[in-house]
Design an enzyme around this catalytic site. Sequence first.
Site: not given
Length: 425
Positions: A239, A273-276, A312, A316, A342, A371
């Site tokens: 996060g 649990e890092p991702g970004r 993204r 978002y 389209c 992502y």
Amino acid sequence: MNFFHVHENEMWCEEVPVRRIAEDVGTPFYLYSYRTLKRHYQVFDEAFRQVPHIVCFSAKANSNVAILRTLISEGGGIDIVSGGELFRALKAGADPRKIVYSGVGKREEEIVSALDAGILMFNIESFQELEVIDRIAGGMGKKAPIAIRVNPDVDPMTHPHISTGLKENKFGINIEKSLDTYRKASSLKHIDIIGVDCHIGSQITDITPFLDALERLKKLITLLRQEGIPVHYLDLGGGLGITYNLETPPHPSDYAGAIIERAGDLGVTFILEPGRVIVGNAGILVTRVLYTKSHEDKNFIIIDAGMNDLIRPSLYGSYHFIQPVSPRGDGKVQADVVGPICESGDFLAKKRILPDARRGDLLAVMSAGAYGFTMASNYNSRPRIAEVLVRDGGYFVIRDREAYRDLVRGEHIPDFLADGTGKKL
Ligand SMILES: Cc1ncc(COP(=O)(O)O)c(C=O)c1O
């Protein structure tokens, strides 16, 4: 810090000009920097060096096997949320004892595969899931190691679609009910309770929500231990946010320091649990301008990447900095940067002041490593794009651009629609 930079009017990834790769592999494509990936992993890992810990990279952020392998070879584990991610993690060479499995909807066959592989733990998101895992583990003559994903009801102050630790979210088990769920879990024969888990959201740029959640978890851990329920692992999820535009997220060492200060003496192995934060700024999307046009008082820059490649902004309202790969002058324009899909929602930027762009120019959409490709689709029958990894002075295609035949792979025209020639697609 990352290794994308502009030097003498050319954008470089490490020691390779981005333009050269674009000319070789065509556009659009995702481009990752190996050195940046390694550095981000090492900075994050190093921040927790004082305490026992495992950094389990969150595969949902970027699940290319070459990216996973890069982080695994640095000592990382993998956080998975599906059988597909388990497959990828194992293919990439992950140590099953460093795999944690979250997700509200684990299917029975996915549970079987994870038990077969011998993963470190399941992060349980409902009591029914616990019962199902107990039954399956029993049938396999195993005990399933678990933590319960606790929903601490903390507002991570991020976009509503990526906040997960509020009561109203579908994730985890409400903290007030969690003690009771642990008690029930401890009565199940094929369940081995080993920890507590929580993940409150993504792109969190303030440390307070993490610490609020931690305080609640600490209280729960005290209560669990008073009842003789063991807690060896504390999984704090991922996060941590990154800078896309003007955000000033905490540095991993501030984040880790605050956690260690408050919970370093808990006697647990921390799981992160890092991702970004690992991969977000280690990747960009390279795209070419197809056309420009203006109507009324609006300018459009139409590029060859669309919302199917990077969803993204549409999903978002996310901001991605966009810059020319070969900047050429001072002229500026305010424009919407849009793709060929389209849908009016197909944009990568709106009302953005950008260097004047012309047909054929290459643009770099920054901070696209997380992502990005993992959320790509074939919408409008667009083949998914290539992924390329740069290391020092060389580059490697780590995923081929899909061909048209890939679009129809697995599709069948049933006999009743056949034209009698037996012709196959
Ligand atoms: C359970 C879990 N862990 C880790 C992550 C990774 O989050 P981030 O990429 O923000 O670090 C997510 C993403 O939402 C998640 O759902």
